[in-house]
Enzyme design. Structure first.
Site, PDB file in Angstrom:
ATOM      1  N   CYS A 265     -11.079   2.151   4.611  1.00 43.41           N
ATOM      2  CA  CYS A 265      -9.530   2.029   4.146  1.00 43.41           C
ATOM      3  C   CYS A 265      -9.451   0.445   4.312  1.00 43.41           C
ATOM      4  O   CYS A 265      -8.238   0.096   4.954  1.00 43.41           O
ATOM      5  CB  CYS A 265      -8.777   2.884   5.018  1.00 43.41           C
ATOM      6  SG  CYS A 265      -9.434   4.499   5.129  1.00 43.41           S
ATOM      7  N   ALA A 266      -9.987  -0.479   3.904  1.00 41.38           N
ATOM      8  CA  ALA A 266     -10.097  -1.766   4.049  1.00 41.38           C
ATOM      9  C   ALA A 266      -8.894  -2.519   3.427  1.00 41.38           C
ATOM     10  O   ALA A 266      -8.634  -3.611   3.877  1.00 41.38           O
ATOM     11  CB  ALA A 266     -11.222  -2.426   3.861  1.00 41.38           C
ATOM     12  N   ALA A 267      -8.747  -2.267   2.126  1.00 41.05           N
ATOM     13  CA  ALA A 267      -7.561  -3.224   1.403  1.00 41.05           C
ATOM     14  C   ALA A 267      -6.146  -3.093   2.010  1.00 41.05           C
ATOM     15  O   ALA A 267      -5.883  -2.229   2.879  1.00 41.05           O
ATOM     16  CB  ALA A 267      -7.368  -2.563   0.151  1.00 41.05           C
ATOM     17  N   PRO A 268      -5.554  -4.405   2.144  1.00 46.23           N
ATOM     18  CA  PRO A 268      -5.797  -5.356   1.129  1.00 46.23           C
ATOM     19  C   PRO A 268      -6.842  -6.643   1.928  1.00 46.23           C
ATOM     20  O   PRO A 268      -7.156  -7.488   1.295  1.00 46.23           O
ATOM     21  CB  PRO A 268      -4.587  -6.413   0.972  1.00 46.23           C
ATOM     22  CG  PRO A 268      -3.800  -5.847   2.346  1.00 46.23           C
ATOM     23  CD  PRO A 268      -4.165  -4.541   2.609  1.00 46.23           C
ATOM     24  N   GLY A 269      -7.545  -6.286   3.094  1.00 46.49           N
ATOM     25  CA  GLY A 269      -8.459  -6.841   3.753  1.00 46.49           C
ATOM     26  C   GLY A 269      -8.252  -7.914   4.967  1.00 46.49           C
ATOM     27  O   GLY A 269      -8.978  -8.611   5.330  1.00 46.49           O
ATOM     28  N   GLY A 270      -6.897  -7.706   5.286  1.00 51.51           N
ATOM     29  CA  GLY A 270      -6.631  -8.483   6.429  1.00 51.51           C
ATOM     30  C   GLY A 270      -7.251  -8.372   7.617  1.00 51.51           C
ATOM     31  O   GLY A 270      -7.917  -9.397   8.264  1.00 51.51           O
ATOM     32  N   ASP A 287     -12.740   0.713   0.355  1.00 52.39           N
ATOM     33  CA  ASP A 287     -11.525   1.381   0.069  1.00 52.39           C
ATOM     34  C   ASP A 287     -11.559   2.559  -1.152  1.00 52.39           C
ATOM     35  O   ASP A 287     -12.581   2.299  -1.979  1.00 52.39           O
ATOM     36  CB  ASP A 287     -10.625   0.255  -0.466  1.00 52.39           C
ATOM     37  CG  ASP A 287      -9.080   0.614  -0.230  1.00 52.39           C
ATOM     38  OD1 ASP A 287      -8.716   0.533   0.710  1.00 52.39           O
ATOM     39  OD2 ASP A 287      -8.628   1.264  -1.184  1.00 52.39           O
ATOM     40  N   ASP A 313     -14.519   7.296  -0.982  1.00 46.12           N
ATOM     41  CA  ASP A 313     -13.813   8.096  -0.097  1.00 46.12           C
ATOM     42  C   ASP A 313     -14.306   8.058   1.323  1.00 46.12           C
ATOM     43  O   ASP A 313     -15.485   8.554   1.394  1.00 46.12           O
ATOM     44  CB  ASP A 313     -13.683   9.488  -0.776  1.00 46.12           C
ATOM     45  CG  ASP A 313     -12.428  10.421  -0.129  1.00 46.12           C
ATOM     46  OD1 ASP A 313     -12.137  10.018   1.032  1.00 46.12           O
ATOM     47  OD2 ASP A 313     -12.463  11.379  -0.718  1.00 46.12           O
ATOM     48  N   CYS A 384      -0.454   2.987  11.596  1.00 44.71           N
ATOM     49  CA  CYS A 384       0.628   2.566  11.530  1.00 44.71           C
ATOM     50  C   CYS A 384       1.962   3.169  11.458  1.00 44.71           C
ATOM     51  O   CYS A 384       2.889   3.152  10.965  1.00 44.71           O
ATOM     52  CB  CYS A 384       1.331   1.385  10.432  1.00 44.71           C
ATOM     53  SG  CYS A 384       0.731   1.927   8.857  1.00 44.71           S
TER      54      CYS A 384
END
Length: 436
Positions: A265-270, A287, A313, A384
């Site tokens: 679930c990497a996006a947006p990559g921070g 992602d 997924d 979060c």
């Protein structure tokens, strides 16, 4: 967006754009997507776009109070939706008692709201109504504000169910949490340790008269929000925009050179960027939305870092090559209730039942990723959310299902906005797979 004839640098132009955005959120569109659509259909200069965005976010933080006031002064729903949005934006401005200095005079807001309505064919018929409603508020301000203060969704600017759930989950601190969520967020940067140090970067900012303070190991908070293209060193990859609480993820992974790491679930990559700044690892950034993967690539390219980018997924295995990972970062889907100060529309887009649905999806993801973890490897579960069903209860259930060893981690971080701490609300749980 309806074609209008308004000066791009006027409050009327900003009110009209913000009204469109508020109306879109009412239809279920996320605020960033709503603004992107508005900007794509207008030739507004960057300054005007910034003003529309600022007013849109401001209005969403005060929409509960604005709608309560509007309902008290009207006998039927205000239509079309853009008219409702315009009145809410204007009422948010004239009813704000928190700011020491009003953004605009009452007269200016009324005048420019009427001008915005008159310029739009869909609202021109209601310009007299806009004038009447706003002038009535100014005449009856004390009584109307007193009445609104008696309604919790107007007092706190959250849906009733959200307030009730927060009070139940955090009976001692729920008011402070809600207040923190209503504060405008800081602009926090992560200093790229591969290119500079926090001390050197702060010194560079000082030479350019940019006020900033250190708020974490690699974190710097700017005193004033600044467009990213104007942040010193941003384009050169010296820093990235990332909340101070989110910057805890990479250090918790206990990274070492040569490890194989998955950022699910990497996006947006921070967090991907932070991982690669921390150690020389083989990173797979995954992602499930193909349209979001290029964002990861853009961020890593700016930082001059590389990873294997995959669309897939995280709850399935069809993207996995069968080679286990030494570390897995699982920043799973959630209601995002801990980041509402950055995304004030979330509270109005979410529904009470979303927590259960998203917790079930996240549990499936965690269980699936666990099988991809090397023996003695570590998985960091991040969310979060502030709701225990998505955080602590999820972590405890996961550990029980998988016989996972839980290691020290921060647990639930509540959103905080003060001189010492300024960060979003995140949850961290760290697990290690026992060697069989």
């Amino acid at each position: 967006m309806t074609t209008i004839n308004l000066k791009p640098d006027s409050l009327a132009f900003s009110l009209h754009g913000a009204a469109q955005a508020v109306a879109a959120v009412g239809r279920g569109v996320a605020l960033p997507q709503a603004l992107a659509q508005i900007f794509a259909q207008t030739h507004a200069i960057p300054q005007a776009r910034g003003a529309i965005q600022d007013l849109s976010y401001y209005s969403m933080r005060h929409i509960g109070r604005a709608e309560s006031l509007l309902n008290a002064m009207t006998t039927k729903p205000t239509e079309p939706a853009v008219l409702h949005g315009l009145l809410c934006c204007a009422l948010a401005l004239v009813s704000d008692t928190q700011e020491a200095e009003p953004r605009y005079s009452d007269f200016t807001v009324v005048d420019q709201a009427v001008t915005a309505a008159a310029a739009d064919p869909d609202m021109a018929h209601a310009k007299g109504m806009v004038n009447a409603v706003l002038r009535r508020f100014l005449r009856e301000r004390d009584a109307l504000m007193k009445s609104a203060a008696g309604k919790q969704f107007a007092r706190w600017n959250y849906p009733d169910w959200w307030i009730d759930r927060m009070r139940s989950a955090y009976p001692e601190t729920w008011q402070a949490i809600l207040e923190a969520g209503n504060a405008a967020p800081p602009l926090t940067l992560r200093v790229n340790r591969r290119k500079t140090t926090v001390d050197d970067y702060l010194a560079m900012l000082a030479t350019q008269s940019v006020l900033a303070t250190r708020v974490g190991t690699d974190a710097v908070k700017l005193a004033q929000p600044t467009p990213v293209n104007l942040i010193p060193g941003f384009n050169e990859g010296l820093v990235s925009v990332q909340d101070a609480a989110a910057q805890l993820a990479a250090p918790l992974l206990d990274l070492r050179d040569g490890m194989r790491v998955l950022d699910a679930c990497a996006a947006p990559g921070g967090k991907s960027g932070h991982i690669l700044e921390s150690a020389d690892v083989e990173l797979v950034a995954l992602d499930n939305e193909a349209r979001r993967v290029p964002r990861i690539a853009e961020n890593l390219e700016r930082l001059q870092l590389q990873a294997q980018l995959l669309t897939g997924d995280a709850s399935s295995t069809d993207w996995w090559d069968g080679k286990p990972f030494d570390r897995i970062l699982a920043d799973v889907p959630c209601t995002a209730s801990g980041i509402v100060r950055r995304h004030p529309d979330i509270r109005w887009l979410r529904r009470k039942g979303d927590t259960t649905q998203l917790a079930a999806i996240s549990a499936k993801i965690l269980d699936n990723l666990w099988q991809m973890l090397q023996a003695d490897g570590k998985l960091l579960f991040v969310t979060c959310s502030l709701w225990p069903q998505e955080s602590e209860a999820q972590a405890a259930a996961f550990a029980a299902r998988n016989n996972a060893t839980r290691l020290p981690a921060p647990g639930q971080l509540l959103p905080t906005a003060n001189a010492d701490n300024d960060h979003d609300g995140l949850f961290y749980a760290l697990f290690q797979k026992t060697v069989s």
